[in-house]
Write an enzyme that holds these catalytic residues in place. Structure first.
Site, mmCIF file in Angstrom:
data_model
loop_
_atom_site.group_PDB
_atom_site.id
_atom_site.type_symbol
_atom_site.label_atom_id
_atom_site.label_comp_id
_atom_site.label_asym_id
_atom_site.label_seq_id
_atom_site.Cartn_x
_atom_site.Cartn_y
_atom_site.Cartn_z
ATOM 1 N N HIS A 286 35.667 -54.062 -47.000
ATOM 2 C CA HIS A 286 36.883 -53.372 -47.473
ATOM 3 C C HIS A 286 36.612 -51.886 -47.659
ATOM 4 C CE1 HIS A 286 37.786 -57.477 -49.349
ATOM 5 N NE2 HIS A 286 38.812 -57.267 -48.561
ATOM 6 N N GLU B 190 37.812 -55.981 -38.000
ATOM 7 C CA GLU B 190 37.697 -56.837 -36.808
ATOM 8 C C GLU B 190 37.110 -58.213 -37.103
ATOM 9 O OE1 GLU B 190 35.757 -54.793 -33.610
ATOM 10 O OE2 GLU B 190 37.492 -53.484 -33.278
ATOM 11 N N GLN C 7 43.957 -61.756 -36.764
ATOM 12 C CA GLN C 7 44.913 -61.145 -37.700
ATOM 13 C C GLN C 7 45.268 -59.723 -37.248
ATOM 14 O OE1 GLN C 7 44.744 -61.300 -42.187
ATOM 15 N NE2 GLN C 7 43.722 -59.347 -41.943
ATOM 16 N N VAL D 285 31.684 -55.174 -40.717
ATOM 17 C CA VAL D 285 30.493 -54.706 -41.442
ATOM 18 C C VAL D 285 29.669 -55.936 -41.813
ATOM 19 C CG1 VAL D 285 29.656 -53.386 -43.426
ATOM 20 C CG2 VAL D 285 31.810 -52.762 -42.337
ATOM 21 N N ARG E 247 34.699 -64.529 -49.303
ATOM 22 C CA ARG E 247 34.279 -65.932 -49.416
ATOM 23 C C ARG E 247 32.764 -66.074 -49.605
ATOM 24 N NH1 ARG E 247 38.404 -69.500 -47.318
ATOM 25 N NH2 ARG E 247 40.213 -68.229 -46.843
HETATM 26 O O1 PAF Z 1 42.817 -59.718 -44.631
HETATM 27 C C1 PAF Z 1 43.318 -59.901 -45.770
HETATM 28 O O2 PAF Z 1 42.696 -59.667 -46.798
HETATM 29 C C2 PAF Z 1 44.738 -60.427 -45.878
HETATM 30 O O3 PAF Z 1 45.015 -61.337 -44.880
HETATM 31 C C3 PAF Z 1 45.803 -59.306 -45.929
HETATM 32 C C4 PAF Z 1 45.840 -58.507 -44.638
HETATM 33 C C5 PAF Z 1 45.506 -58.363 -47.093
HETATM 34 C C6 PAF Z 1 47.182 -59.918 -46.146
HETATM 35 O O4 PAF Z 1 47.256 -60.636 -47.340
#
Ligand code: PAF
Length: 253
Positions: free
Chosen positions: A37, A148, A153, A176, A187
């Site tokens: 993140h 990625e 998604q 990363v 997780r």
């Molecule tokens: O990747 C995530 O953490 C989630 O799927 C997101 C994009 C924040 C949507 O809830």
């Protein structure tokens, strides 16, 4: 960094004219922040004048209630980490703010979302796309950043942005990894010490040149429960379980 909890608060900040001509970067998250993140946030901060992160644990993307319940939450630590990054606004809305319709309206993609993880987690991508569309409409960023590791998604969000004529650029950022190859994921916090030791084998086997069948049998022999391993459009995708923890990853192939 300002913490904003309501749509009304956000809109009143967004319409303030001191930042009207500045570019806005946005990183949506579900919290339990890690280096993956933070790399998205870093990129956003580098490329935009105003930076926004959201923390919203989105229940509609969990097809399994126990998975939602087990999702790690660490709001205070997340805030402390974000304070050090140059983020201006943290959006932390509750369910009713994001779903005033109680999820009566949803975004459904009919092709890619039914494959790979979508095949194994029915409704998952409906929830992801529905929440991302709501957040993008609310924030109206110039750029939004996705990792990625969740490649499917990223592709689906990019497709949705194009399909619904959104003006936000959807930016992908490299996965990363820990020094041992395991992709950072919220997780991972739930892995037992023994499973954490085993987990990097997933990436090792996924990125080996083994054919699909051999890769699956190696994973099983190593102690993983395999959800799927598939080659799709020049990438190898996989999802495995270690205990109750589902890990995903993908590599070019
Ligand atoms: O990747 C995530 O953490 C989630 O799927 C997101 C994009 C924040 C949507 O809830």
């Amino acid at each position: 960094m300002q913490i904003i909890k309501t749509v009304e608060q956000w809109r009143s900040w967004r319409s303030g004219n001191t930042h009207a001509s500045k570019s806005i970067g946005f990183v949506p998250t579900m919290g339990a922040l890690h280096k993956g993140h933070l790399s998205l946030v870093e990129r956003s901060v580098k490329e935009n004048q105003i930076n926004v992160v959201s923390i919203f644990l989105n229940p509609t993307q969990f097809n399994n209630q126990s998975d939602l319940q087990a999702y790690p939450e660490s709001f205070e630590t997340d805030v402390a980490q974000l304070e050090r990054t140059g983020v201006d606004q943290l959006l932390a809305p509750d369910f009713n703010e994001i779903y005033p319709d109680n999820y009566q309206y949803k975004v459904i993609e009919t092709s890619l979302s039914k494959q790979l993880c979508g095949k194994h987690r029915p409704g998952h991508f409906d929830g992801v796309l529905s929440v991302v569309l709501r957040l993008l409409n609310l924030v109206q960023p110039d750029r939004a950043y996705f990792g990625e590791k969740d490649y499917q998604q990223y592709q689906l969000v990019k497709g949705m942005a194009e399909a619904f004529l959104l003006e936000t650029e959807i930016v992908s950022c490299s996965t990363v990894r820990e020094a041992d190859g395991l992709a950072f994921s919220s997780r991972n916090f739930r892995l037992t010490p023994g499973d954490r030791e085993l987990a990097p084998k997933f990436y090792e086997i996924l990125s080996s040149r083994l054919d699909l069948e051999k890769a699956v049998s190696e994973l099983v022999a190593s102690g993983f429960k395999v959800d799927y391993v598939e080659d799709f459009k020049n990438r190898r995708f996989g999802a495995v379980y270690l205990g109750e923890v589902r890990l995903i990853d993908n590599v070019p192939c």
